[in-house]
Design an enzyme around this catalytic site. Structure first.
Site, short mmCIF file in Angstrom:
data_model
loop_
_atom_site.label_atom_id
_atom_site.label_comp_id
_atom_site.label_asym_id
_atom_site.label_seq_id
_atom_site.Cartn_x
_atom_site.Cartn_y
_atom_site.Cartn_z
N GLU A 131 83.20 -19.35 -42.81
CA GLU A 131 82.84 -17.95 -42.95
C GLU A 131 83.11 -17.44 -44.36
O GLU A 131 82.32 -16.68 -44.91
CB GLU A 131 83.61 -17.10 -41.94
CG GLU A 131 83.10 -17.24 -40.53
CD GLU A 131 83.85 -16.38 -39.53
OE1 GLU A 131 84.90 -15.80 -39.89
OE2 GLU A 131 83.39 -16.28 -38.38
N GLU A 172 89.42 -23.37 -35.61
CA GLU A 172 89.51 -21.98 -36.08
C GLU A 172 89.72 -21.94 -37.60
O GLU A 172 89.14 -21.09 -38.29
CB GLU A 172 90.66 -21.27 -35.36
CG GLU A 172 90.69 -19.78 -35.59
CD GLU A 172 89.50 -19.05 -35.02
OE1 GLU A 172 88.87 -18.28 -35.78
OE2 GLU A 172 89.17 -19.23 -33.84
#
EC number: 2.7.1.107
Length: 175
Positions: free
Chosen positions: A125, A118
């Site tokens: 991102e 994550e």
């Protein structure tokens, strides 16, 4: 005469301006977009790292930067918080069920793997968003989707491992 001395990437270059004296007046590259608000505005934040493009001077500073990344993910990423709380709940359940140390270690590692992925997903991102900005690009979509897919697969594996290790003792308590 202006020259650019690249360090490791274009965003981490040191810009030198040599005037008539021949001495280089080094200036730092502009800070990343979105991190710095002009100091004249109320509530303006200083950048977390004044010289973010430089390598950390010592190990303690490196740990502080790493913890800043974990803190950022916890503060801004809903899924990271979900994975963190789920991991804590699973480890707590394993402790209460008196599982063997190896089972607790496997549960901790699988939970940490999901959180690590994550963090990598969040970093990827951010870099993709920095690169493409507000525009759409199919390769940016593919990169983000693949990173999210890695988190999904790790989460599915963690659920399977958790089920295999936690369900038998839970079922034996119910009987």
């Amino acid at each position: 005469m202006k020259s650019v001395y690249p360090m490791s990437s274009p965003s981490s270059a040191v810009f030198a301006d040599q005037g008539l004296s021949g001495k280089a007046n080094q200036t730092q590259p502009p800070p990343p977009l979105g991190l710095v608000v002009p100091a004249s505005k109320p509530g303006a934040k200083k950048p977390l790292r004044k010289n973010a493009w430089q390598v950390a001077p010592n190990l303690l500073v490196s740990f502080r930067y790493a913890w800043a990344g974990v803190s950022y993910a916890f503060a801004t990423q809903r899924n990271f918080r979900i994975h963190t709380f789920t991991g804590v709940a699973v480890i707590t359940a394993a402790s209460l069920l008196h599982l063997e140390a190896i089972a607790v270690a496997v549960l901790a590692l699988t939970s940490c793997l999901v959180m690590i992925l994550e963090l990598l997903n969040t970093a990827l991102e951010s870099v993709v968003d920095l690169t493409v900005g507000q525009s759409y690009h199919e390769l940016a979509k593919i990169a983000k989707d693949c990173a999210a897919g890695a988190v999904l697969l790790a989460a599915i594996a963690a659920v399977i491992v958790g089920g295999c290790l936690l369900l038998p003792p839970l079922l034996s308590l119910m009987v």
